[in-house]
Scaffold this active site. Structure first.
Site, PDB file in Angstrom:
ATOM      1  N   ARG A 175       0.845  -1.197   0.000  1.00 12.46           N
ATOM      2  CA  ARG A 175       0.000   0.000   0.000  1.00 12.46           C
ATOM      3  C   ARG A 175       0.881   1.248   0.000  1.00 12.46           C
ATOM      4  O   ARG A 175       1.976   1.261   0.565  1.00 12.46           O
ATOM      5  CB  ARG A 175      -0.859  -0.024   1.258  1.00 12.46           C
ATOM      6  CG  ARG A 175      -1.847   1.121   1.433  1.00 12.46           C
ATOM      7  CD  ARG A 175      -2.979   0.995   0.489  1.00 12.46           C
ATOM      8  NE  ARG A 175      -4.151   1.773   0.942  1.00 12.46           N
ATOM      9  CZ  ARG A 175      -5.006   2.339   0.130  1.00 12.46           C
ATOM     10  NH1 ARG A 175      -4.829   2.247  -1.184  1.00 12.46           N
ATOM     11  NH2 ARG A 175      -6.060   2.989   0.585  1.00 12.46           N
ATOM     12  N   THR A 232     -10.078   0.598  -8.780  1.00 12.44           N
ATOM     13  CA  THR A 232      -9.149  -0.412  -8.329  1.00 12.44           C
ATOM     14  C   THR A 232      -9.223  -1.555  -9.330  1.00 12.44           C
ATOM     15  O   THR A 232     -10.134  -1.607 -10.135  1.00 12.44           O
ATOM     16  CB  THR A 232      -9.577  -0.872  -6.918  1.00 12.44           C
ATOM     17  OG1 THR A 232      -9.628   0.267  -6.072  1.00 12.44           O
ATOM     18  CG2 THR A 232      -8.641  -1.889  -6.314  1.00 12.44           C
ATOM     19  N   THR A 277      -4.397  -0.625  -6.867  1.00 14.12           N
ATOM     20  CA  THR A 277      -5.234   0.545  -7.121  1.00 14.12           C
ATOM     21  C   THR A 277      -4.457   1.837  -7.322  1.00 14.12           C
ATOM     22  O   THR A 277      -3.321   1.972  -6.858  1.00 14.12           O
ATOM     23  CB  THR A 277      -6.216   0.737  -5.940  1.00 14.12           C
ATOM     24  OG1 THR A 277      -7.114   1.802  -6.222  1.00 14.12           O
ATOM     25  CG2 THR A 277      -5.481   1.048  -4.653  1.00 14.12           C
ATOM     26  N   LEU A 278      -5.113   2.772  -8.001  1.00 13.43           N
ATOM     27  CA  LEU A 278      -4.701   4.185  -8.032  1.00 13.43           C
ATOM     28  C   LEU A 278      -5.672   5.012  -7.192  1.00 13.43           C
ATOM     29  O   LEU A 278      -5.538   6.214  -7.075  1.00 13.43           O
ATOM     30  CB  LEU A 278      -4.697   4.711  -9.465  1.00 13.43           C
ATOM     31  CG  LEU A 278      -3.575   4.226 -10.381  1.00 13.43           C
ATOM     32  CD1 LEU A 278      -3.881   4.600 -11.826  1.00 13.43           C
ATOM     33  CD2 LEU A 278      -2.235   4.806  -9.956  1.00 13.43           C
ATOM     34  N   ASN A 279      -6.685   4.366  -6.648  1.00 11.42           N
ATOM     35  CA  ASN A 279      -7.811   4.908  -5.888  1.00 11.42           C
ATOM     36  C   ASN A 279      -8.925   5.300  -6.846  1.00 11.42           C
ATOM     37  O   ASN A 279      -9.680   4.458  -7.279  1.00 11.42           O
ATOM     38  CB  ASN A 279      -7.419   6.072  -4.976  1.00 11.42           C
ATOM     39  CG  ASN A 279      -8.468   6.296  -3.892  1.00 11.42           C
ATOM     40  OD1 ASN A 279      -9.152   5.357  -3.503  1.00 11.42           O
ATOM     41  ND2 ASN A 279      -8.594   7.515  -3.414  1.00 11.42           N
ATOM     42  N   GLY A 325     -13.967   0.437  -4.610  1.00 10.02           N
ATOM     43  CA  GLY A 325     -13.997   1.364  -3.489  1.00 10.02           C
ATOM     44  C   GLY A 325     -14.670   0.751  -2.280  1.00 10.02           C
ATOM     45  O   GLY A 325     -14.376  -0.379  -1.889  1.00 10.02           O
TER      46      GLY A 325
END
Length: 586
Positions: free
Chosen positions: A119, A396, A414-416, A489
């Site tokens: 993360r 994600t 993910t990149l968010n 999310g």
């Protein structure tokens, strides 16, 4: 067509999948069909992919193809995971990445379990009030777009660690497919073309080099166009040649830091040097005859999933039926309590005490359930995080892999938000994340997914932000049974929860469980969102009479990529028809 005729047609359809042995245990989801015979329980009639030697289920057909080719070359599931991760950074720019981070869950063929936390982290200059104005109010959008929204990326270091510990094939071999895709080009799907067109104004506004992700003639992208990414190819070559140093040091690091300085971001060369992924103790729990292996904090998903499974275990979901009002009610009430606990207790375990044992204990969950009644909906305003003595106070991507020997990988990365912060590192050709929004930028203020946070997830230098990602592996009778996960999310946890129950309790095949309509509740806001078709009108009426606030969602929920080991030992890949997701086996 009368009800009986429709029931027979539905039963014939299920049998035709040649997966009937998986469905015989339970006909629970047929209750949905007989209640309203005009309404199907599935988003799609897509059938699962069956193979005997290996399976890759990912968000993009090219990435899945790359993974299977690595397996055919003699690579194991970890090798394929590394290759798929880098391929997704090229072919699926909305979420695939080298500028983001994620979680890795691994089960070896001998039954040993490992979890890696790669993360992102807050930069060293990060602080808890960095997105607040002089009056202490949140500055809208600052944690979502632009250079200040990014955490220190972890994906490259994570893949280096995975390869170092489990890889069989040469590192350079695993990077080559992604390099080829970047330099020779990837054919855009309709969804990828649409996504790139949607963000073109943001890319122009936030980047000094506006050539990235732009069609050469300046027109909109269309399905079938070739996307060539030369700078990204060179970045991948540096990683191929120098491993970790090819990203966190040298030319790529210099390009990233220069990009941050250009846009008043705060990621420094020291941040990059100090970043390291962390091996953590897997979170393990049980549901009936099944063992769940999942991700510990800083993922909130693993703790939440174990809580959810324990909450619903005493109830006869199979007998009640898929998406009956009783089944839905128990699941919503479990979700409500779990997300309240998430907001209060969960954060980076390197910075705060996360009471995992207490949160997943039978006694604690029994107390949390005391105010549940079938007569009416619980009011979320009356549900706070539980009490633990001594405690101090959408985009994600996921992929699942099983190799010929039985090693299994579940990765969510993910990149968010979709396309992250929309900032592209000039000269590097890769998108940066906007993960800083996953921190609690102010207690009680929701993030982009509407999730509430508290002090446990406040920003601090080098702290990892809380995540909903829930990569999970299941065993049955000490043998590999299922590999699951999804983007989405805040809906990740509930989508994984429902997909597992669809197979175990409702007798669905892997692909049916993925296809099945889904719903979501996250404590606050106090409403249940659902896909069009998930609930019958009669079920909606009964739930509303009990005080449940239901809201049909225009968008779909989840993008599951899962693998089930069938009774005969073959593998069924189930990839989500809601996206470009594709399972490929051999």
């Amino acid at each position: 067509m009368n009800k009986l005729s429709y029931f027979l047609v539905a039963a014939t359809f299920v049998s035709s999948l040649s997966l009937a042995q998986d469905v015989k245990e339970s006909k629970g989801f047929y209750q949905f069909l007989t209640e309203d015979p005009t309404q199907k329980p599935f988003y799609s009639d897509r059938q699962g992919v069956i193979a005997s030697n290996g399976m890759v289920a990912s968000a993009h057909p090219e990435a899945s193809r790359v993974g299977v080719e690595i397996l055919k070359m003699g690579g194991n599931a970890a090798d394929a995971a590394v290759a798929v991760q880098f391929a997704l950074a090229v072919v699926h720019p909305a979420a695939g990445n080298i500028g983001g981070g994620g979680f890795f869950v691994y089960r070896t063929k001998k039954g040993k379990n490992y979890t890696l936390d790669f993360r992102e982290k807050a930069p060293l200059k990060g602080h808890k009030d960095m997105y607040l104005d002089a009056d202490g109010n949140v500055i809208q959008g600052l944690s979502l777009s632009g250079h200040l929204a990014s955490g220190v990326p972890g994906s490259v270091d994570g893949m280096v660690e995975v390869h170092k510990k489990f890889g069989k094939l040469a590192w350079a071999t695993l990077l080559q497919p992604a390099i080829d895709l970047a330099e020779k080009g990837v054919v855009l799907t309709l969804k990828e073309a649409t996504g790139l067109n949607r963000i073109k104004n943001d890319l122009k506004k936030l980047n000094t080099d506006t050539t990235y992700f732009r069609r050469p003639d300046g027109k909109d992208w269309v399905e079938g166009d070739l996307l060539v990414q030369k700078d990204l190819g060179q970045t991948l070559r540096r990683i191929q040649q120098k491993g970790r140093a090819g990203f966190y040091e040298g030319e790529t690091a210099a390009l990233l830091v220069a990009e941050m300085e250009r846009g008043k971001g705060i990621i420094s060369a020291e941040d990059l040097l100090q970043y390291h992924a962390t091996w953590r103790e897997p979170l393990v729990g049980n549901f009936k005859d099944y063992k769940l292996i999942t991700m510990p904090p800083v993922s909130s998903g693993g703790v939440a999933l174990l809580q959810l499974m324990k909450f619903v275990q005493p109830y006869p979901l199979k007998r009640w039926g898929w998406h009956s009002d009783s089944t839905i009610q128990v699941m919503i009430e479990a979700e409500r309590r779990v997300y309240a606990d998430r907001a209060k207790f969960l954060g980076d375990p390197d910075f705060v005490k996360v009471p995992i044992k207490e949160l997943t204990s039978d006694e604690y969950l029994k107390n949390r359930w005391k105010d549940f009644t079938f007569n009416k909906a619980t009011n979320s305003k009356e549900i706070d995080g539980g009490l633990i003595p001594g405690y101090e106070s959408l985009e994600t991507t996921h992929f699942s892999i099983v190799d010929k020997e039985g090693n299994a990988v579940s990765i969510t990365t993910t990149l968010n938000g979709g396309y992250g912060s929309r900032v592209i590192v000039k000269g590097g050709g890769f998108l940066m994340n906007n993960e800083m929004d996953d921190f609690s930028i102010k207690p009680g203020v929701p993030n982009m997914f509407g999730l509430i946070g508290n002090e446990a997830n406040a920003i601090a230098p080098s702290k990892r932000m809380l995540s909903s990602m829930t990569p999970t592996i299941l065993e049955k009778n000490k043998k590999l049974y299922m590999v699951v996960g999804t983007p989405g999310g805040s809906t990740i946890i509930t989508s994984v929860f429902q997909t597992i129950l669809n197979v175990i309790e409702h007798g669905m095949t892997m692909q049916q469980a993925v296809n099945a309509y889904k719903f979501h509740h996250q404590w606050l806001p106090d409403k249940t969102t659902f896909e069009n078709g998930a609930f019958t009108e009669s079920v909606i009426k009964r739930l509303q009479e009990k005080g449940y606030i239901l809201e049909m969602q225009r968008n779909t929920i989840g993008r599951m990529d899962c693998i089930l080991i069938r009774p005969d030992g073959t593998l069924e890949g189930g990839s989500d028809p809601r996206g470009d997701d594709t399972s490929i086996g051999y």
